[in-house]
Motif scaffolding. Structure first.
Motif, mmCIF file in Angstrom:
data_model
loop_
_atom_site.group_PDB
_atom_site.id
_atom_site.type_symbol
_atom_site.label_atom_id
_atom_site.label_comp_id
_atom_site.label_asym_id
_atom_site.label_seq_id
_atom_site.Cartn_x
_atom_site.Cartn_y
_atom_site.Cartn_z
ATOM 1 N N UNK A 6 -10.766 -4.833 -2.546
ATOM 2 C CA UNK A 6 -10.906 -5.773 -1.437
ATOM 3 C C UNK A 6 -12.352 -5.790 -0.954
ATOM 4 N N UNK A 7 -12.918 -4.620 -0.770
ATOM 5 C CA UNK A 7 -14.304 -4.519 -0.318
ATOM 6 C C UNK A 7 -15.244 -5.253 -1.280
ATOM 7 N N UNK A 8 -15.071 -5.009 -2.560
ATOM 8 C CA UNK A 8 -15.934 -5.640 -3.560
ATOM 9 C C UNK A 8 -15.764 -7.155 -3.563
ATOM 10 N N UNK A 9 -14.527 -7.616 -3.471
ATOM 11 C CA UNK A 9 -14.261 -9.052 -3.483
ATOM 12 C C UNK A 9 -14.884 -9.724 -2.263
ATOM 13 N N UNK A 10 -14.702 -9.128 -1.094
ATOM 14 C CA UNK A 10 -15.300 -9.681 0.119
ATOM 15 C C UNK A 10 -16.825 -9.713 0.001
ATOM 16 N N UNK A 16 -18.072 -9.808 3.760
ATOM 17 C CA UNK A 16 -17.868 -8.401 4.120
ATOM 18 C C UNK A 16 -17.737 -8.186 5.626
ATOM 19 N N UNK A 17 -18.239 -9.119 6.433
ATOM 20 C CA UNK A 17 -18.115 -8.990 7.889
ATOM 21 C C UNK A 17 -16.655 -9.048 8.348
ATOM 22 N N UNK A 18 -15.784 -9.578 7.499
ATOM 23 C CA UNK A 18 -14.368 -9.697 7.853
ATOM 24 C C UNK A 18 -13.572 -8.438 7.556
ATOM 25 N N UNK A 19 -14.146 -7.522 6.814
ATOM 26 C CA UNK A 19 -13.397 -6.333 6.401
ATOM 27 C C UNK A 19 -12.799 -5.551 7.569
ATOM 28 N N UNK A 20 -13.547 -5.276 8.645
ATOM 29 C CA UNK A 20 -12.938 -4.526 9.761
ATOM 30 C C UNK A 20 -11.737 -5.244 10.376
ATOM 31 N N UNK A 55 -10.745 -19.393 1.877
ATOM 32 C CA UNK A 55 -9.913 -20.280 1.073
ATOM 33 C C UNK A 55 -10.658 -20.761 -0.167
ATOM 34 N N UNK A 56 -11.926 -21.098 -0.008
ATOM 35 C CA UNK A 56 -12.725 -21.514 -1.162
ATOM 36 C C UNK A 56 -12.851 -20.383 -2.172
ATOM 37 N N UNK A 57 -13.069 -19.179 -1.685
ATOM 38 C CA UNK A 57 -13.198 -18.023 -2.576
ATOM 39 C C UNK A 57 -11.898 -17.764 -3.338
ATOM 40 N N UNK A 58 -10.770 -18.117 -2.729
ATOM 41 C CA UNK A 58 -9.476 -17.953 -3.373
ATOM 42 C C UNK A 58 -9.119 -19.141 -4.256
#
Length: 72
Positions: A6-10, A16-20, A55-58
């Protein structure tokens, strides 16, 4: 290991700012985020701009998107 995916994908998508926010809501696997929809992200309090990027990344269509000449 799943958390690292997940970290790598973000990170790969500049999100990555969304991880927390995601991990504090129990979303700590790539499989988890890929199962979410626009409304789910809104419910987590994620801003619209980030939702569109997610959504675009997915590979999903973005609500309200339009083609603007010169921007592709």
């Amino acid at each position: 290991m799943s958390h690292q995916k997940l970290h790598d994908w973000l990170s790969d998508h500049g999100l990555e700012a969304l991880e927390p926010t995601l991990t504090s809501n129990g979303i700590d696997r790539l499989e988890d985020i890929l199962s979410l929809e626009h409304d789910d992200f809104e419910g987590l309090g994620i801003p619209s701009g980030y939702i569109n990027k997610l959504l675009e990344a997915m590979g999903r269509s973005v609500q309200g998107s339009t083609n603007v000449d010169g921007l592709e």
